[in-house]
Scaffold this active site. Structure first.
Site, PDB file in Angstrom:
ATOM      1  N   HIS A 195       3.568  -2.075   3.540  1.00 28.36           N
ATOM      2  CA  HIS A 195       3.666  -0.822   2.930  1.00 28.36           C
ATOM      3  C   HIS A 195       4.838  -0.488   2.271  1.00 28.36           C
ATOM      4  O   HIS A 195       5.975  -0.608   3.012  1.00 28.36           O
ATOM      5  CB  HIS A 195       3.549   0.198   4.294  1.00 28.36           C
ATOM      6  CG  HIS A 195       2.017   0.397   4.731  1.00 28.36           C
ATOM      7  ND1 HIS A 195       1.646  -0.602   6.040  1.00 28.36           N
ATOM      8  CD2 HIS A 195       0.832   1.027   4.503  1.00 28.36           C
ATOM      9  CE1 HIS A 195       0.378  -0.325   6.337  1.00 28.36           C
ATOM     10  NE2 HIS A 195      -0.262   0.351   5.288  1.00 28.36           N
ATOM     11  N   ASP A 247       0.650  -1.299   0.037  1.00 25.06           N
ATOM     12  CA  ASP A 247       0.154   0.002   0.069  1.00 25.06           C
ATOM     13  C   ASP A 247       0.848   1.240  -0.121  1.00 25.06           C
ATOM     14  O   ASP A 247       1.987   1.124   0.385  1.00 25.06           O
ATOM     15  CB  ASP A 247      -1.007  -0.090   1.227  1.00 25.06           C
ATOM     16  CG  ASP A 247      -2.150  -0.897   1.066  1.00 25.06           C
ATOM     17  OD1 ASP A 247      -1.943  -1.746   0.469  1.00 25.06           O
ATOM     18  OD2 ASP A 247      -2.914  -0.892   1.894  1.00 25.06           O
TER      19      ASP A 247
HETATM   20 ZN   LIG Z   1      -2.758   3.212   3.111  1.00 26.01          ZN
END
Ligand SMILES: [Zn+2]
Length: 253
Positions: free
Chosen positions: A211, A56
């Site tokens: 992430h 992400d």
């Molecule tokens: Zn996010």
């Protein structure tokens, strides 16, 4: 650039969503003339023995290095990109295009990472279509998969997304890399624990949240996690593939 406090909020909300996650919606048993909006985002794979590693908040500084790692290991991942998050997507158009060209699943994480549950319908539509238009410019198509920022949505959000023909995806495993962005072991241990149960490989696979904006996640945890998954007999695939959804459904013109 995103400040730490915002990241912490993001993380806290996402964790809450994961913990309180409703079971996967497997569809309605009663026949319907029109397919209804789902009651939940998708949290798990359908195919046993698969791992969908998802990244992400990019594109960011480590997207290129991460693509090199994925290429060297011949596996595909899923990228939930923002339009204007850590960086502006137009400044990273080359790596976004490369991710698409190399067969990774490119998906939407909204234009600038707002909490969709707090937005009006027109604002949700704007969050989706602004990034959609950027994707169309950069990769030539519009993704059909998306992940709500903060893992946050309401039934109304899902209805709007459904009407816009998006499939909302969450995750059933959170590396919590945002809590310990420089701690390799902490994230890697999540993968180790995941692969520890020998029966797990016979069950529906996992969607793992990472992430890519953290260097350790992209350049250290990702390669080790992929190598471990392979050793343990898992197949590292995209979200679409782990759901058994043909690639032709991942995008629209
Ligand atoms: Zn996010």
């Amino acid at each position: 650039m995103v400040c730490f406090s915002r990241l912490a909020t993001v993380a806290a909300l996402f964790t809450t969503a994961l913990v309180s996650a409703a079971p996967i919606d497997h569809g309605h048993s009663e026949p319907t003339l029109e397919k209804r909006a789902p009651t939940s985002a998708i949290y798990r794979c359908k195919k046993p023995g698969t791992i969908a590693i998802t990244f992400d908040d990019g594109p960011w500084l480590y997207t290129g290095g991460l693509l090199d790692i994925l290429k060297s290991r011949n596996v595909k991942a899923t990228f939930f990109f923002n339009g204007f998050g850590w960086g502006h997507i137009d400044n990273f158009a080359t790596v976004v295009k490369r991710a698409f060209d190399e067969g990774h699943q490119v998906a939407s994480h909204t234009w600038d990472h707002k909490d969709l549950a707090l937005l009006s319908e027109s604002e949700v539509i704007a969050e989706m279509t602004q990034l959609d238009d950027a994707f169309k410019r950069i990769i030539g198509v519009r993704p059909t998969y998306m992940r709500p920022p903060f893992g946050s949505y309401t039934p109304t959000t899902l209805e709007i997304l459904h009407r816009l023909n998006y499939t909302a995806v969450s995750a059933d495993v959170d590396t919590r890399d945002w809590v310990h962005p420089t701690d390799f072991e902490a994230s890697y241990n999540v993968y180790k624990a995941l692969f520890d149960n020998p029966r797990d490989i016979t069950l529906p696979g996992h969607i793992v949240l990472n992430h890519e904006t953290h260097r350790v996640t992209s350049l250290q945890v990702a390669p080790m996690a992929i190598d471990l998954a392979k050793v343990k007999g898992y197949k590292v695939v995209t979200v679409g593939e782990c759901l058994g959804d043909p690639k032709s459904n991942w995008y629209r013109a």
